[in-house]
Design an enzyme around this catalytic site. Sequence first.
Site, PDB file in Angstrom:
ATOM      1  N   LYS A 270       0.817  -1.220   0.000  1.00  0.00           N
ATOM      2  CA  LYS A 270       0.000   0.000   0.000  1.00  0.00           C
ATOM      3  C   LYS A 270       0.847   1.264   0.000  1.00  0.00           C
ATOM      4  O   LYS A 270       0.462   2.266  -0.581  1.00  0.00           O
ATOM      5  CB  LYS A 270      -0.967   0.011   1.200  1.00  0.00           C
ATOM      6  CG  LYS A 270      -2.126  -0.949   1.025  1.00  0.00           C
ATOM      7  CD  LYS A 270      -3.303  -0.526   1.894  1.00  0.00           C
ATOM      8  CE  LYS A 270      -4.494  -1.456   1.695  1.00  0.00           C
ATOM      9  NZ  LYS A 270      -5.558  -1.189   2.662  1.00  0.00           N
TER      10      LYS A 270
ATOM     11  N   LYS B   7     -10.912  -8.884 -10.919  1.00  0.00           N
ATOM     12  CA  LYS B   7     -11.780  -9.129  -9.761  1.00  0.00           C
ATOM     13  C   LYS B   7     -13.062  -8.315  -9.852  1.00  0.00           C
ATOM     14  O   LYS B   7     -13.034  -7.179 -10.332  1.00  0.00           O
ATOM     15  CB  LYS B   7     -11.034  -8.706  -8.482  1.00  0.00           C
ATOM     16  CG  LYS B   7     -10.673  -9.880  -7.580  1.00  0.00           C
ATOM     17  CD  LYS B   7      -9.805  -9.430  -6.443  1.00  0.00           C
ATOM     18  CE  LYS B   7     -10.533  -9.487  -5.118  1.00  0.00           C
ATOM     19  NZ  LYS B   7      -9.611  -9.291  -3.976  1.00  0.00           N
TER      20      LYS B   7
ATOM     21  N   LYS C 119     -16.101  -2.786  -6.769  1.00  0.00           N
ATOM     22  CA  LYS C 119     -17.035  -1.669  -6.659  1.00  0.00           C
ATOM     23  C   LYS C 119     -16.592  -0.494  -7.502  1.00  0.00           C
ATOM     24  O   LYS C 119     -17.362   0.406  -7.777  1.00  0.00           O
ATOM     25  CB  LYS C 119     -17.186  -1.241  -5.197  1.00  0.00           C
ATOM     26  CG  LYS C 119     -15.928  -0.599  -4.640  1.00  0.00           C
ATOM     27  CD  LYS C 119     -16.122  -0.083  -3.241  1.00  0.00           C
ATOM     28  CE  LYS C 119     -14.828   0.466  -2.693  1.00  0.00           C
ATOM     29  NZ  LYS C 119     -14.803   1.896  -2.485  1.00  0.00           N
TER      30      LYS C 119
END
Length: 339
Positions: free
Chosen positions: A115, A201, A204
């Site tokens: 990250k 994947k 959203k």
Amino acid sequence: MRIVSGIQPTGNLHLGNYLGAIRNWVRMQDEFSAQGGQCLYFLADLHAISMPHVPTELGANTREMVAALVACGIDPERSILFNQTQVPAHAELQWLLSGTARMGWLNRMTQWKDKAGKNREGASVALFTYPVLQAADVLLYQATHVPVGEDQKQHLELARDIAQKFNNDFATEEAPVFTLPEPIIPPEAARIMSLRDGSAKMSKSDPSDMSRINLTDDADTLMSKVKKAKTDPEPLPAEAAGLSGRPEAANLVGIYAAMAGQSVAQVLAEFGGKGFGAFKPALGELLVESLAPINTRFLALREDRTALDTILRQGAERARAVAGPTLDRTYSALGLIRS
Ligand code: TRP
């Protein structure tokens, strides 16, 4: 047995979220609370501020996620359902454990490395200490088992290391302060892919709504999304090996298997040799049948802010009661005077 798990509040919940963590939580609740075990499930809203975020969205997403969890079957009576923020002991224990966690341990965390990327200097301190808060989340309740995805296994191992070192440094073998939690990794968490691209994947943030099945989709929308899902012209194979190199077909069969509680082999035993003209309507009906009740409950509860806030308030009250003794013992083991 005490089960503790958290999930970050995100909006736009879809089938991937349901078949990932949520359904597994419901199963564990049904299994363990019948045997006298206790399940604590929480919204990791404090973790969400480790990355850039929009305050109004975080609040809305937290309530939306509570509505989704309850709609999917988390029962706020049998489980303790709450958000981290309303139980200040999470943040307190994180600080207390920061004296035990080592820089070197945190530096090895792969999620931190991924990250933060190349910009470590610009990453937030919260992103770095995220795993210490996660350790506090579970150690606070003396969790014996923590259901998590494969990607969180390293954080759980860190929680065990912190617990062990704290017990060694500040407690006796006869009266340890913390229980070492065991991870429970679901055997084959179905990887749910986009309906438009079997190699991405389900997400959203995909700009095409046709790529995902939302918990807010009604029956007609579900049917049309499945019918328009990308496929190839071949009929379904009779065996799982025949799905290799056919990511879209593999995804649809995988979704069917996950929803029906069957293996891929069982699904192919029924549909092998048949084309998508036969398989898609069957998949659509299965989705409608299982998701329609969730959808109805979700849409109603999402609008009922009073009910959601009551669930959170009562959950937090129960969680604080479980957390209290461990927090007290931690302060006192460290020699910190509170009264
Ligand atoms: N970090 C976890 C995730 O991103 C969420 C989480 C926070 C968690 N605290 C936890 C999971 C404690 C299990 C136990 O998925």
